[in-house]
Design an enzyme around this catalytic site. Structure first.
Site, PDB file in Angstrom:
ATOM      1  N   SER A   1       0.817  -1.212   0.000  1.00 33.70           N
ATOM      2  CA  SER A   1       0.000   0.000   0.000  1.00 33.70           C
ATOM      3  C   SER A   1       0.853   1.266   0.000  1.00 33.70           C
ATOM      4  O   SER A   1       0.402   2.322  -0.467  1.00 33.70           O
ATOM      5  CB  SER A   1      -0.923   0.007   1.229  1.00 33.70           C
ATOM      6  OG  SER A   1      -0.172  -0.120   2.437  1.00 33.70           O
TER       7      SER A   1
ATOM      8  N   HIS B   1       0.529   5.470   6.041  1.00 34.80           N
ATOM      9  CA  HIS B   1       0.316   5.981   4.687  1.00 34.80           C
ATOM     10  C   HIS B   1       0.377   7.509   4.705  1.00 34.80           C
ATOM     11  O   HIS B   1      -0.435   8.148   5.378  1.00 34.80           O
ATOM     12  CB  HIS B   1      -1.039   5.517   4.144  1.00 34.80           C
ATOM     13  CG  HIS B   1      -1.207   4.033   4.144  1.00 34.80           C
ATOM     14  ND1 HIS B   1      -1.935   3.373   5.109  1.00 34.80           N
ATOM     15  CD2 HIS B   1      -0.692   3.086   3.323  1.00 34.80           C
ATOM     16  CE1 HIS B   1      -1.910   2.079   4.870  1.00 34.80           C
ATOM     17  NE2 HIS B   1      -1.148   1.870   3.795  1.00 34.80           N
TER      18      HIS B   1
ATOM     19  N   ASP C   1      -2.677   7.644   9.709  1.00 36.01           N
ATOM     20  CA  ASP C   1      -2.559   6.369  10.428  1.00 36.01           C
ATOM     21  C   ASP C   1      -1.130   6.011  10.786  1.00 36.01           C
ATOM     22  O   ASP C   1      -0.871   4.918  11.310  1.00 36.01           O
ATOM     23  CB  ASP C   1      -3.192   5.242   9.604  1.00 36.01           C
ATOM     24  CG  ASP C   1      -2.551   5.092   8.225  1.00 36.01           C
ATOM     25  OD1 ASP C   1      -1.546   5.787   7.968  1.00 36.01           O
ATOM     26  OD2 ASP C   1      -3.056   4.292   7.414  1.00 36.01           O
TER      27      ASP C   1
END
Length: 777
Positions: A25, A199, A196
């Site tokens: 990600s 990211h 978070d």
């Protein structure tokens, strides 16, 4: 410093091919930012899936493969190079987080196998035109969820990144490859850029993606002026003419020291001046220029982007203002006079400080600051018109010696830099600007100079010349034709549009300066201050000046943009300038009080203006020079600023001293009386401005780039005050023959001697010769 790419440039660089991101990600977020360089869009739908965007207008395909362990079959096939038709132009691959979260104690061994496959592919298979292997991202741990905090630890990340550094250092590359650890520095320096802790938002990932693009494309950018991109870029090797300057400064001049120390050589000794101080001056000048080269044409020093911050701008302005205030001093003896030397040096100094801060902080994008700085440049040109008009009016010296004295003083540093740095003369716009207007003033005052004492003749000449220069500047095709001719004959590539813009901004202020000089001369000659109406006129002028300054700032701050203001600037810049002059000279105490700090900067204003391009700023003024290797945002940035500023000011000061000494009157005096000089008049190197009723007590005001000749204590080596200190009177002349001997005369020798002793002819021949040489540069 990074280059910002436009979509068409990206397509050209990537050969209309495709970009491939592979990983987790973290790679996905960078992929989104990279895609948005072509087209902005919102991402919707599932997260853990492949993505593919086609930009048909640019022939580009951007792909993201969801492969958090980078071990899928297609990833392995891609790394092995089995299908060369799908070979990406740029491959960005990365992993680590999923290994730490899901593989427990085996995380490092399995991750090591995966990244080793990437290293092996780079070494043996050339999987892409360029490859970037992402470091394991440094997270913001306080924002992680409790589950992530248990598995994603600092020790694990440091261990993996240490392995990447060691493996990269021993790698033999078959394609351009890097592990961009700077990505972690970018993330670490960001605040409030992740929700978070894992990211990062687009301001961070956008810079990371832009670095990836710079890594792939920058080496293909033109290696020519302006060099405003330094990231992932190799500077070009020096050209032959740059090597000539290096050899001259670093080998030829030191050889002269060797010969001067007693190791004479029958032939070589004739090629050097007998005065060692000349060699010393040239050597220090050369070292200063070489420092600029290494600062702005090599990777010895880093370069940083300029970002305007109003707080930084305000702090720097306050610090410099404080320096000016604490160094205030007053002269008690008598009235120092209107626009006296100390006052005009101070004027140049504080204007130069503002301009330097303006350039350093990148404030040109702020109209309210830009508009005011335009007035400061106009004020320099006002001084040029005022000072040179006064000199020519009072001394009537229009000879070549005077012309060369000023032109060499203005252009010596710029002339050398344009070849050493491989730049463009027009890019140092202040030097050509003041040179152009000096020549205009010289020509204006030379035409019919025997009638210069007639007021109507002076006014008529100024009016006609203003019309002529106005047409020269504004008439379409004039500058274009002139510059096309220079390009064809001498390979001189000047931008007519840029030059017209520079000239047009201050097309009339020089004439305002000349008119003010003439008015003051008449004021002193006719003792207007003794008139009964002088007192009310003076107070009226003071009130009007205050109102004018207030009006100007209200007006310039109300302009919607820079372009709108620029259209009006040539017609209003004289208002705040004259208002300042009136207020600055209101009382004797004000005239006698000056700031030593600003005076000092004023004495080297030309050198600081030109030198800032390469030893304070960088990347041809687009960035900042970083002289300390650890200058990161924060206190280190300010320490770097202090160190680089100290070096910059010291070098600028000594360059000023050297060039002023080279151009000083006595060291360059011609044995005969200068052309057009009044009989018995002493030749003056600098223009004089009347500051009292008696010419015997005049005080000198220089134009922006001229300063009083230095004493020996002003320079880091001992320089005699004049060549007469070390030579017999019979040998004093503008062009000392270094080691020349007398030979029997011949026709050719007679012609050569006639040319040699004609400064006009030698000047023309030098310019033509320089142009011919430039044809091959």
């Amino acid at each position: 410093m990074m280059h910002t790419y436009k979509p068409t440039q990206i397509a050209t660089c990537l050969n209309h091919s495709h970009v491939l991101y592979v990983g987790d990600s973290i790679m996905r977020e960078q992929f989104y930012s990279m895609s948005r360089f072509i087209h902005w869009y919102d991402v919707k739908g599932p997260l853990h899936i492949d993505r593919k965007y086609e930009f048909k207008d640019h022939g580009l395909t951007y792909e993201f493969w969801w492969d958090p362990f980078i071990n899928s079959t297609r990833t392995l096939d891609m790394l092995s190079g089995k299908d060369p038709h799908t070979r990406p132009s740029l491959l960005v691959i990365g992993s680590g987080v999923w290994y730490m979260r899901h593989l427990g104690d085996k995380y490092f061994d399995e991750w090591q196998k995966a990244v080793n496959r990437v290293f092996d592919a780079v070494q043996n298979n050339s999987p892409a035109d360029a490859v970037l292997l992402s470091p394991v991202e440094m997270l913001q741990f306080d924002l992680l969820t409790p589950i992530r905090q248990e598995t994603l630890t600092v020790d694990k990340i440091n261990t993996m990144n240490a392995y990447l550094k060691d493996r990269e250092a021993s790698l033999t590359r078959s394609v351009p490859f890097s592990v961009p650890f700077v990505w972690n520095n970018i993330a670490a320096g960001a605040t409030n850029m992740t929700l978070d802790g894992l990211h990062y938002l687009s301001p961070v990932t956008g810079i990371q993606a832009e670095l990836a693009l710079n890594f792939r494309c920058n080496e293909g950018l033109g290696k020519e002026f302006p060099m405003d991109h330094t990231c992932c870029y190799r500077y070009p090797a020096p050209h032959w003419y740059q090597f000539i300057w290096f050899i001259f400064f670093l080998l030829w001049i030191p050889l002269g020291f060797y010969l001067a120390s007693g190791h004479t050589h029958r032939f070589l000794s004739r090629l050097y001046p007998s005065d060692v101080s000349v060699l010393q001056a040239i050597f220090v000048f050369g070292l200063s220029v070489i420092y600029m080269y290494f600062g702005d044409r090599t990777h010895i020093f880093a370069k940083a982007h300029k970002y305007f911050d109003v707080n930084t701008f305000a702090i720097l302005m306050f610090v410099t203002l404080l320096g000016g205030l604490v160094s205030l001093r007053s002269k008690k003896e008598g009235d120092q006079g209107f626009l006296n030397r100390a006052q005009t040096n101070e004027w140049k100094g504080w204007m130069q400080v503002i301009i330097l801060v303006y350039h350093f902080t990148g404030a040109s994008g702020t109209p309210g600051i830009y508009n005011a700085v335009r007035v400061l440049v106009a004020a320099y040109l006002f001084q040029t018109g005022y000072g040179h008009f006064t000199f020519f009016y009072k001394k009537s010296d229009f000879g070549i010696s005077r012309l060369l004295n000023v032109m060499v003083r203005l252009n010596l540093l710029t002339f050398v830099l344009e070849y050493v740095m491989d730049t463009n003369y027009i890019s140092y716009y202040f030097t050509p600007l003041v040179s152009f207007w000096f020549l205009v003033i010289w020509l204006t005052m030379w035409i019919g100079h025997s009638h210069n004492k007639k007021w109507w003749f002076i006014v008529l000449k100024l009016g006609i010349m203003s019309i002529f220069t106005g047409l020269f500047i504004h008439q379409p095709g004039v500058l274009e034709t002139l510059f096309d001719g220079l390009k064809w004959m001498f390979n001189i590539d000047w931008n007519a549009g840029e030059w017209r813009f520079r000239l047009a901004l201050d097309a009339w202020i020089v004439y305002i300066g000349m008119l003010c000089a003439y008015a003051y001369i008449k004021y002193a000659e006719n003792s207007w201050h003794e008139h009964r109406l002088w007192t009310p006129v003076k107070y009226t002028a003071m009130v009007a000046s205050v109102l004018a300054v207030v009006w100007y700032f209200i007006f310039e701050l109300s302009q919607p943009d820079k372009a709108t203001y620029n259209k009006k600037h040539p017609y209003i810049s004289w208002i705040p300038i004259l208002a300042f002059i009136v207020l600055r000279n209101t009382t004797q105490r004000l005239r006698n009080t000056t700031s030593a700090f600003y005076e000092f900067i004023g004495t080297c204003s030309l050198e600081t203006f030109i030198g800032q391009f390469h030893m304070w700023l960088a990347a041809d003024t687009k960035g900042l020079l970083v002289v300390l290797p650890w200058s990161t945002p924060g206190i280190q940035w300010w320490v770097n600023l202090a160190v680089s500023s100290f070096i910059f000011v010291v070098i600028s000061h000594h360059l000023s001293v050297i060039t002023r000494w080279i151009c000083s009157t006595k060291a360059k005096e011609v044995r005969a009386t200068p052309t057009h000089a009044p009989s018995g008049a002493e030749y003056q190197a600098l223009p004089l401005l009347p500051t009292s009723k008696s010419e015997d007590s005049e005080t000198v005001m220089d134009p922006p780039a001229n300063h009083p000749a230095p004493s020996a204590s002003d320079i880091i080596f001992e320089v005699p005050k004049s060549v007469e200190d070390t030579m017999p009177d019979s040998d004093i002349r503008l062009d000392e023959e270094w080691g020349a001997t007398e030979k029997p005369a011949s026709k050719m020798a007679t012609v050569c001697r006639a040319v040699y002793h004609s400064l006009w002819l030698r000047t023309v021949l030098f310019l033509i010769g320089a142009g011919i040489i430039n044809r091959f540069c």
